[in-house]
Scaffold this active site. Structure first.
Site, PDB file in Angstrom:
ATOM      1  CD  GLU A 289      -3.562 -15.403  -4.668  1.00 30.75           C
ATOM      2  OE1 GLU A 289      -2.900 -14.540  -5.287  1.00 30.75           O
ATOM      3  OE2 GLU A 289      -3.237 -16.578  -4.636  1.00 30.75           O
ATOM      4  N   PRO A 290      -6.712 -11.034  -1.607  1.00 30.97           N
ATOM      5  CG  PRO A 290      -8.519 -10.497  -0.236  1.00 30.97           C
ATOM      6  CD  PRO A 290      -8.015 -11.555  -1.170  1.00 30.97           C
ATOM      7  N   GLY A 291      -4.663  -8.574  -0.048  1.00 28.21           N
ATOM      8  CA  GLY A 291      -3.707  -8.357   1.044  1.00 28.21           C
ATOM      9  C   GLY A 291      -3.878  -6.952   1.581  1.00 28.21           C
ATOM     10  NE  ARG A 292      -1.743  -1.992  -1.977  1.00 30.43           N
ATOM     11  CZ  ARG A 292      -0.476  -1.600  -1.957  1.00 30.43           C
ATOM     12  NH1 ARG A 292      -0.080  -0.694  -1.102  1.00 30.43           N
ATOM     13  NH2 ARG A 292       0.397  -2.113  -2.811  1.00 30.43           N
ATOM     14  NE  ARG A 329       3.298   0.647   0.288  1.00 31.14           N
ATOM     15  CZ  ARG A 329       2.466   1.613  -0.076  1.00 31.14           C
ATOM     16  NH1 ARG A 329       2.135   2.562   0.753  1.00 31.14           N
ATOM     17  NH2 ARG A 329       1.950   1.605  -1.281  1.00 31.14           N
ATOM     18  CE1 TYR A 333       6.779  -0.522  -3.715  1.00 32.77           C
ATOM     19  CE2 TYR A 333       5.269   0.973  -2.596  1.00 32.77           C
ATOM     20  CZ  TYR A 333       5.824  -0.293  -2.756  1.00 32.77           C
ATOM     21  OH  TYR A 333       5.390  -1.311  -1.956  1.00 32.77           O
ATOM     22  CB  CYS A 360      22.133   8.508   7.696  1.00 29.21           C
ATOM     23  SG  CYS A 360      22.299   8.820   9.446  1.00 29.21           S
ATOM     24  CD  GLU A 361      19.933   6.481   2.122  1.00 29.15           C
ATOM     25  OE1 GLU A 361      19.583   7.014   1.054  1.00 29.15           O
ATOM     26  OE2 GLU A 361      20.969   5.806   2.247  1.00 29.15           O
ATOM     27  CE1 TYR A 389       2.874  -6.035  -0.144  1.00 26.28           C
ATOM     28  CE2 TYR A 389       0.951  -4.600  -0.121  1.00 26.28           C
ATOM     29  CZ  TYR A 389       1.583  -5.756  -0.553  1.00 26.28           C
ATOM     30  OH  TYR A 389       0.927  -6.609  -1.390  1.00 26.28           O
TER      31      TYR A 389
HETATM   32  C1  LIG Z   1       1.146  -9.429  -3.359  1.00 27.35           C
HETATM   33  C2  LIG Z   1       0.246 -10.464  -3.858  1.00 27.35           C
HETATM   34  C3  LIG Z   1      -1.092 -10.475  -3.471  1.00 27.35           C
HETATM   35  C4  LIG Z   1      -1.708  -9.385  -2.636  1.00 27.35           C
HETATM   36  O1  LIG Z   1      -1.714  -8.155  -3.301  1.00 27.35           O
HETATM   37  P1  LIG Z   1      -2.407  -6.882  -2.627  1.00 27.35           P
HETATM   38  O2  LIG Z   1      -2.183  -5.801  -3.596  1.00 27.35           O
HETATM   39  O3  LIG Z   1      -1.730  -6.642  -1.334  1.00 27.35           O
HETATM   40  O4  LIG Z   1      -3.853  -7.217  -2.472  1.00 27.35           O
HETATM   41  C5  LIG Z   1      -1.869 -11.524  -3.891  1.00 27.35           C
HETATM   42  N1  LIG Z   1      -1.358 -12.517  -4.669  1.00 27.35           N
HETATM   43  C6  LIG Z   1      -0.080 -12.534  -5.053  1.00 27.35           C
HETATM   44  C7  LIG Z   1       0.423 -13.652  -5.868  1.00 27.35           C
HETATM   45  C8  LIG Z   1       0.769 -11.512  -4.673  1.00 27.35           C
HETATM   46  O5  LIG Z   1       2.032 -11.520  -5.084  1.00 27.35           O
END
Ligand SMILES: *Cc1c(COP(=O)(O)O)cnc(C)c1O
Length: 438
Positions: A289-292, A329, A333, A360-361, A389
């Protein structure tokens, strides 16, 4: 700044993305502006497809929470990836875009009855069940709709990924998932197998985000496969699907050394195949499940420089017309970014400055100590790798409207998210009669 995707420097010495001059984009659409590089986004999807899907018959699911709007849904669909959604809002967006329901995976550690109901009615492909409360709730709700919900159980494998405290999730002391070590995971599996309206399809885990050490993945795969072996021996149930989550790190700034998608696939699949043989169970279908790593490098944010404040001997601040509202971000963090002056990419660095936001931070700083050519008000600052993100975490602090987003490709820029208007900022405000101006 490292050039991602289709980025290049054009004859004018300007930064170009998707064949579009970013200085022109800033002029036409205003700033702050999110720029999404279509070829870059699709190329990474294809890299995942060839490394996982075609090579190992695995499945790739894009994590919508990193970046989602209707156009992004369509690109993910066209590339043949699944979609991981974590809320009714993300699910609604996917359905609105006509994303195929059976390729939607519904995550989240506290899905509401309303959200579960919505997903049941939509007929999503998988419910990624996080805890026993949700499992029992889903069994009841699915029964009411006369449906059989296909579920995967989210487990906590007890893996400490080397990443920031807020983005690691695999350790035992986590709000996510059923813990393997203390027996809760096995209890969850056994309970699911007894249920009438819920069908167990497999197991899921996600150990965290922005992970560079690929060995964290092979270790996780081994822990999950060992557990699948125990499940088979104790219950006779064969795990059909094993979802190992996302988290592959990307290059943001000096020092980041991400692994390649091919290496990631190789390491994960080798561990799964080896353990299947060792435990004497069939090889499950693997999902990632890649996102980033898909959306991150495809995004760039353009800002206009305004106030420049020099404190001699201490620091020079250059302020942009956005900040923590469009990119929380760094404040959240200590995330690091690279940037360039889009209208002066050809010029040599002249000074070290720190990029401040306009909220204003004092903590609203985007980049500390970056080398830039001599900066002046009106210059366009391009911050790279903001696809993940950023828009999805954006907010209206100080009542700043959310920026627009354009999709660029082959010299053409399509607006895919409109800039929020001031009118929209007050659209949900109501005036009780007793306060109305007479
Ligand atoms: C956030 C998340 C992802 C994606 O993570 P990345 O670091 O963006 O690749 C995949 N699966 C689950 C369950 C998540 O919470």
């Amino acid at each position: 700044m490292r050039l991602n995707g289709t980025m290049r420097v054009n004859k004018k010495g300007h930064l170009e993305i998707g064949g579009c001059d970013t200085v022109d984009l800033a002029g036409k659409f205003g700033t702050p502006l999110y720029v999404l590089d279509e070829d870059c986004f699709r190329d990474i999807c294809r890299d995942y497809n060839s490394s996982f899907t075609r090579k190992y018959n695995a499945e790739v699911i894009y994590a919508a929470k990193t970046l989602l709007n209707l156009a992004v849904c369509r690109m993910v669909d066209e590339e043949g990836l699944g979609l991981d959604v974590v809320s009714g809002g993300e699910l609604y967006t996917a359905l609105k875009a006509g994303f195929p329901e059976e390729r939607i995976y519904f995550h989240g550690n506290n899905k509401s009855p309303g959200e579960l109901d919505m997903a049941l009615k939509a007929g999503v492909g998988r419910f990624m069940v996080d805890n026993m409360y949700e499992l029992e709730l889903l069994e009841r709700l699915a029964g009411k709709c006369g449906q059989k919900a296909r579920v995967m159980l989210r487990l906590t494998p007890g893996v400490e990924a080397h990443t920031h405290e807020y983005i690691k999730t695999g350790q035992i002391d986590s709000k996510f998932g059923l813990v393997i070590e203390n027996g809760q995971a096995m209890q969850g599996v056994k309970r699911t197998l007894e249920m009438n309206n819920v069908e167990l399809k497999g197991l899921h885990c996600h150990i965290g985000s922005q992970i560079f050490e690929l060995s964290s993945y092979s270790y996780t795969a081994e822990v999950m496969m060992d557990f699948a072996g125990r499940v088979y021996r104790e219950t006779g149930y064969c795990v059909e699907e094993l979802d190992l989550g996302g988290g592959l790190g990307i290059y943001y700034a000096e020092g980041d050394r991400p692994g390649s998608v091919q290496d990631y696939a190789g390491i994960v699949m080798e561990a799964v195949l080896e353990k299947a043989a060792h435990c004497g169970i069939p090889v499950p279908k693997v999902l990632v499940e890649p996102g980033r790593s898909i959306s991150g490098p495809a995004g760039t944010t353009l800002y206009t420089l305004g106030a420049i404040k020099d404190i001699p001997g201490i620091r020079k601040f250059v302020a942009v017309d956005g900040g923590m509202c469009d990119n929380p971000r760094p404040a959240l963090y200590q995330a690091r970014y690279e940037a360039c002056l889009a209208n002066k990419v050809g010029e040599p660095p002249a000074e070290v400055v720190s990029v401040a936001g306009k909220c204003c931070e004092s903590g609203d700083m985007l980049i500390w100590n970056i080398e830039l050519p001599a900066a002046e008000p009106g210059d366009i600052l391009a911050v790279s790798c903001t696809g993940a993100y950023n828009y999805s975490m954006s907010m209206n602090y100080n009542r700043l409207p959310r920026p627009a987003m354009v999709l660029v490709n082959g010299g053409r820029a399509d607006l895919i998210t409109r800039r929020e208007s001031y009118e929209e900022l007050v659209k949900n405000d109501l005036m009780p009669e007793k306060l109305a101006k007479k």
